[in-house]
Design a protein around this motif. Structure first.
Motif, short mmCIF file in Angstrom:
data_model
loop_
_atom_site.label_atom_id
_atom_site.label_comp_id
_atom_site.label_asym_id
_atom_site.label_seq_id
_atom_site.Cartn_x
_atom_site.Cartn_y
_atom_site.Cartn_z
N ARG A 80 27.52 30.48 40.44
CA ARG A 80 29.18 31.85 40.69
C ARG A 80 29.88 30.63 40.99
O ARG A 80 29.10 29.24 42.11
N HIS B 290 31.72 32.26 49.46
CA HIS B 290 31.24 30.60 49.75
C HIS B 290 32.06 29.52 49.42
O HIS B 290 31.90 29.74 47.47
N GLY C 196 38.03 29.11 49.96
CA GLY C 196 38.67 28.20 48.68
C GLY C 196 39.76 28.80 48.00
O GLY C 196 39.89 29.73 48.25
N PHE D 257 38.32 39.81 43.34
CA PHE D 257 39.12 38.84 43.81
C PHE D 257 40.87 39.56 44.46
O PHE D 257 40.81 40.48 44.24
C1 RUB Z 1 33.67 32.48 44.76
C2 RUB Z 1 34.76 32.31 45.44
C3 RUB Z 1 35.00 31.11 45.88
C4 RUB Z 1 35.80 30.09 45.02
C5 RUB Z 1 35.86 28.24 45.67
O1 RUB Z 1 33.87 33.97 44.18
O2 RUB Z 1 36.12 33.53 45.75
O3 RUB Z 1 35.43 30.73 47.24
O4 RUB Z 1 35.48 30.45 44.13
O5 RUB Z 1 34.70 28.09 45.13
P1 RUB Z 1 32.32 34.64 42.99
P2 RUB Z 1 34.82 26.99 44.88
O6 RUB Z 1 30.56 34.29 44.35
O7 RUB Z 1 32.05 35.61 43.02
O8 RUB Z 1 32.13 33.75 42.18
O9 RUB Z 1 35.30 26.12 46.13
O10 RUB Z 1 33.34 26.34 44.95
O11 RUB Z 1 34.91 25.70 44.08
#
Ligand code: RUB
Length: 324
Positions: free
Chosen positions: A22, A131, A197, A283
């Motif tokens: 993820r 995260h 992020g 989201f």
């Molecule tokens: C993860 C999420 C993170 C972004 C960016 O959602 O919203 O903020 O994907 O992550 P989920 P990164 O847990 O539903 O996948 O900076 O690692 O790309």
């Protein structure tokens, strides 16, 4: 055809769907890796059949989760590198392109981290949501620079990815205060930055990230705390340049309410519990006016100007990654 798709690719797709893999950058990396695996293991003897298999593999990976544009961007990038008149040429170019993608992804995150760290001062307190490896790269670079930081980490219901952030920050010896999401506005008084992020960034500078980001950003604006979004350019959503919106993934009820909890709520309603609906969007969209800076590996941008970067990077020719 699904039957042409290597079992390892199907396994990666299942892992993305079930969120064992993820986060937008990690998903992109795994997708490129899976296409390389498909290329390595393909038993196709004709170049066209080889290409069809690769495109079927890309489609299988694409259909897992809809919101993080890093996934189709990664698939498109790798498939565009497939070249040559023979199976072995196409195999070699696809594998090389996937490896190049993975190298560049890692490099972009490191570069972005250095840029983002310049916004952080010694002694700052940073509030995080979910995260994000891109967001953590900024914190890591600041720590490597000798700055001392503290973090207020939002738990991030329903899946509590905040725990992953807390674990990583504690590994780096950063003092962490873990809070429930509802405490964010109260704790903003203690924060110098909000750092998140992104799964996708739209052409108007809207940021699509884990549910709760938009409420956090609105509260941060009200409290005068700057909101910084750490996002590699692989998070820029090319379709939004032509007016498309970003699909928000709706996830299973069970992440919010167990069967037992549902039965408990419905207990006095007898059989007539049709009136209880769980909605679980993964989201949300933060409008650009609540975002102070989008930090990419190409520099830091005010959200309103991100479209110029998108035009530079994507041009006009954007199709689905499995279409030739
Ligand atoms: C993860 C999420 C993170 C972004 C960016 O959602 O919203 O903020 O994907 O992550 P989920 P990164 O847990 O539903 O996948 O900076 O690692 O790309």
């Amino acid at each position: 055809r699904q039957s042409d798709v290597d079992p390892a690719v199907i396994e990666t797709a299942e892992d993305i769907e079930a969120m064992r893999i993820r986060g937008a950058a990690t998903i992109a990396d795994a997708a490129a890796e899976a296409l390389a695996t498909q290329a390595k293991r393909s038993a196709a003897t004709e170049p066209d059949a080889f290409e069809r298999q690769l495109r079927a593999a890309a489609k299988t990976l694409y259909e897992t989760r809809p919101t993080a544009v890093s996934l189709p961007n990664a698939l498109r990038y790798v498939l565009r590198g497939m070249d040559g008149e023979t199976v072995s040429d196409r195999r070699a170019t696809t594998i090389a392109r996937a490896e190049e993608f993975q190298r560049e992804l890692a490099q972009a995150q490191t570069t972005l981290g250095t840029i983002g760290s310049n916004r952080l001062c010694d002694g700052d307190v940073v509030m995080t949501h979910c995260h994000s490896t891109d967001a953590l790269a900024c914190l890591e670079a600041a720590l490597e620079d000798g700055k001392s930081l503290e973090a207020i980490v939002k738990e991030t219901r329903p899946r509590k990815q905040g725990h992953i952030t807390a674990r990583q920050l504690r590994e780096w010896d950063v003092p962490v205060t873990l809070i429930v999401d509802n405490a964010a506005r109260r704790s903003l008084d203690e924060a110098d930055h909000v750092l998140v992020g992104a799964d996708s960034i739209a052409a108007d500078g809207s940021v699509i990230n884990k549910i709760g980001t938009s409420g956090l950003a609105v509260n941060a604006r009200e409290r005068g705390v700057p909101v910084m979004v750490a996002a590699q350019t692989i998070k820029l959503h090319p379709d939004t340049m032509t007016g498309h919106t970003v699909e928000i993934e709706m996830r299973d009820d069970a992440e919010v309410l167990s069967e037992e909890q549902r039965a408990d709520i419905a207990s006095d309603a007898g059989d007539a519990d049709d009136g209880l609906v769980v909605e679980n969007p993964a989201f949300d969209v933060t409008p650009p006016r609540y975002v102070d800076a989008i930090v990419t590996e190409r520099g830091q941008f005010p959200p309103e100007s991100i479209v110029t970067l998108m035009r530079d990077l994507f041009g006009d020719a954007i199709g689905e990654p499995w279409e030739p």
